[in-house]
Scaffold this motif. Sequence first.
Motif, PDB file in Angstrom:
ATOM      1  N   GLU A 232       0.820  -1.200   0.000  1.00 49.85           N
ATOM      2  CA  GLU A 232       0.000   0.000   0.000  1.00 49.85           C
ATOM      3  C   GLU A 232       0.862   1.262   0.000  1.00 49.85           C
ATOM      4  N   GLY A 233       1.956   1.212   0.767  1.00 47.06           N
ATOM      5  CA  GLY A 233       2.877   2.353   0.838  1.00 47.06           C
ATOM      6  C   GLY A 233       3.564   2.596  -0.488  1.00 47.06           C
ATOM      7  N   ARG A 234       3.978   1.510  -1.139  1.00 44.88           N
ATOM      8  CA  ARG A 234       4.624   1.640  -2.457  1.00 44.88           C
ATOM      9  C   ARG A 234       3.650   2.201  -3.485  1.00 44.88           C
ATOM     10  N   LYS A 235       2.399   1.706  -3.423  1.00 45.45           N
ATOM     11  CA  LYS A 235       1.376   2.163  -4.356  1.00 45.45           C
ATOM     12  C   LYS A 235       1.098   3.654  -4.176  1.00 45.45           C
ATOM     13  N   LYS A 236       0.993   4.082  -2.922  1.00 46.00           N
ATOM     14  CA  LYS A 236       0.726   5.488  -2.622  1.00 46.00           C
ATOM     15  C   LYS A 236       1.877   6.385  -3.090  1.00 46.00           C
ATOM     16  N   ALA A 237       3.113   5.924  -2.870  1.00 43.90           N
ATOM     17  CA  ALA A 237       4.291   6.693  -3.282  1.00 43.90           C
ATOM     18  C   ALA A 237       4.360   6.804  -4.801  1.00 43.90           C
ATOM     19  N   PHE A 238       4.029   5.714  -5.492  1.00 41.51           N
ATOM     20  CA  PHE A 238       4.057   5.746  -6.960  1.00 41.51           C
ATOM     21  C   PHE A 238       2.976   6.670  -7.501  1.00 41.51           C
ATOM     22  N   GLN A 239       1.785   6.642  -6.888  1.00 37.17           N
ATOM     23  CA  GLN A 239       0.689   7.501  -7.339  1.00 37.17           C
ATOM     24  C   GLN A 239       1.048   8.979  -7.210  1.00 37.17           C
ATOM     25  N   THR A 240       1.929   9.285  -6.260  1.00 35.58           N
ATOM     26  CA  THR A 240       2.381  10.663  -6.064  1.00 35.58           C
ATOM     27  C   THR A 240       3.096  11.186  -7.308  1.00 35.58           C
ATOM     28  N   CYS A 241       3.741  10.275  -8.039  1.00 26.80           N
ATOM     29  CA  CYS A 241       4.571  10.676  -9.194  1.00 26.80           C
ATOM     30  C   CYS A 241       3.976  10.286 -10.544  1.00 26.80           C
ATOM     31  N   ALA A 242       2.910   9.476 -10.540  1.00 20.81           N
ATOM     32  CA  ALA A 242       2.419   8.874 -11.786  1.00 20.81           C
ATOM     33  C   ALA A 242       2.066   9.904 -12.856  1.00 20.81           C
ATOM     34  N   SER A 243       1.332  10.948 -12.481  1.00 22.93           N
ATOM     35  CA  SER A 243       0.908  11.956 -13.459  1.00 22.93           C
ATOM     36  C   SER A 243       2.109  12.663 -14.072  1.00 22.93           C
ATOM     37  N   HIS A 244       3.017  13.111 -13.217  1.00 26.56           N
ATOM     38  CA  HIS A 244       4.196  13.832 -13.696  1.00 26.56           C
ATOM     39  C   HIS A 244       5.068  12.944 -14.575  1.00 26.56           C
TER      40      HIS A 244
END
Length: 317
Positions: A232-244
């Motif tokens: 869940e932590g990895r997913k949340k961290a990746f979502q932080t950067c996905a758009s950019h």
Amino acid sequence: MGTDNQTWVREFILLGLSNDWDTKVTLFVLFSITYLVTVLGNFLIVLLIRLDSRLHTPMYFFLTNLSLVDVSYATSIVPQMLVHFLAGRKVIPYVSCAAQLFFSLGLGGIEFVLLAVMAYDRYVAVCDPLRYSVIMHGGLCTRLVITSWVSGSINSLMQSTITFQLPMCTNKFIDHISCEILAVVRLACVDTSSNEIAIMVSSIVLLMAPFCLVLLSYIKIISTILKIQSTEGRKKAFQTCASHLTVVVLCYGMTIFTYIQPHSSPSVLQEKLISIFYAILMPVLNPVIYSIRNKEVKGAWKKLLRQLSGLTSKLAS
């Protein structure tokens, strides 16, 4: 007097995409709709960020500037192109051509530096979240944005000045959709190797340097994400950067392909299609990417729509 006639032209003729009337009308309608969606979409993103206090963060401050750059870049090219779709002669005055080259080149450079700034912001958010607000304070964010605008503008001023000092002789047919730098340089009736070197150096400074910063930032980000224990932590961290990250891949990919090696550059048709990608597609894709792939923006949209719905109900009653 003869020399002046050889080295100076008062106007250029843009050959554009097609001479077929039906094709031009179809493209006019398609590009007009896309341009209107671009302006509306980016305006709504800026408005949403202004209205929702939860989006008053460095990331969305940078996104506001990115939206303004996208709309400005599209506006520097698309309206002229739309007029030429319906015009008998696709004429652009010398001064207008120089202005178009200056603004489009400058705004393109600003966008690349801004994307590097946004990558640094995501790096701090993922790799040093506890000190994020201390590091990415208002003063630093403002200085980074000013640096983006100034560096892109200075580079464009230098490139435009060098390009339009070239003697064009009687050449005035630009085989492109706009006054793009490589297309204008090709009109010169002298050796342009020094200009091509200047374009190369400019590309390295204003394209590859930010790209390297983006690359280093994401190497650090990915390294940090892989160290996170929970899925869940990895997913949340990746979502932080996905758009950019999506925007970076789209934006840097084609530009590196186009400008890093002018001697082995794509065909004229490919150059036109790449310009359309940046002038038409990228500005309309950015707000879509940041809306669809970003939980905070989607939440802000829902909140705004609820407020509008409530206001409409009150007015109706």
